[in-house]
Design a protein around this motif. Structure first.
Motif, short mmCIF file in Angstrom:
data_model
loop_
_atom_site.label_atom_id
_atom_site.label_comp_id
_atom_site.label_asym_id
_atom_site.label_seq_id
_atom_site.Cartn_x
_atom_site.Cartn_y
_atom_site.Cartn_z
N ASP A 14 -12.48 18.42 -7.64
CA ASP A 14 -13.34 17.51 -6.89
C ASP A 14 -14.21 18.27 -5.90
O ASP A 14 -15.38 17.95 -5.70
CB ASP A 14 -12.50 16.47 -6.15
CG ASP A 14 -11.85 15.47 -7.08
OD1 ASP A 14 -12.26 15.37 -8.26
OD2 ASP A 14 -10.91 14.79 -6.63
N LYS A 17 -17.05 19.92 -7.80
CA LYS A 17 -18.07 18.92 -8.13
C LYS A 17 -18.96 18.63 -6.93
O LYS A 17 -20.18 18.48 -7.06
CB LYS A 17 -17.41 17.63 -8.62
CG LYS A 17 -16.75 17.77 -9.97
CD LYS A 17 -15.97 16.52 -10.33
CE LYS A 17 -15.12 16.75 -11.57
NZ LYS A 17 -14.20 15.65 -11.82
N ASP A 21 -22.95 19.08 -6.79
CA ASP A 21 -23.77 17.90 -6.49
C ASP A 21 -24.62 18.10 -5.23
O ASP A 21 -25.74 17.60 -5.17
CB ASP A 21 -22.90 16.65 -6.31
CG ASP A 21 -22.31 16.16 -7.62
OD1 ASP A 21 -22.77 16.60 -8.70
OD2 ASP A 21 -21.39 15.32 -7.56
#
Length: 71
Positions: A14, A17, A21
């Motif tokens: 996570d 990511k 992002d």
């Protein structure tokens, strides 16, 4: 519907990511005793490892992303 909780503070995947992002830069400082995450132009945050380099790196990522969003 997927019931998996998203939590970049405890999950490496996570956190990665979030790095992608938010287009963050992440690296280690002070001979590996501190983590940095942020934008190259705007700046970022520094978090001491305190015994767990992965946890401090995830925390730096989350703090940098929150700073970028002015949270």
């Amino acid at each position: 519907i997927d019931d998996v909780e998203w939590n970049p503070l405890i999950d490496d995947s996570d956190a990665l990511k979030l790095v992608v992002d938010m287009s963050l830069v992440v690296y280690q400082l002070d001979e590996g005793h501190e983590s940095y995450a942020g934008e190259q132009i705007r700046g970022g945050v520094y978090v001491p490892h305190e015994g767990d380099s992965l946890a401090s790196t995830r925390r730096a990522i989350v703090l940098a992303a929150a700073d970028m969003c002015d949270v």
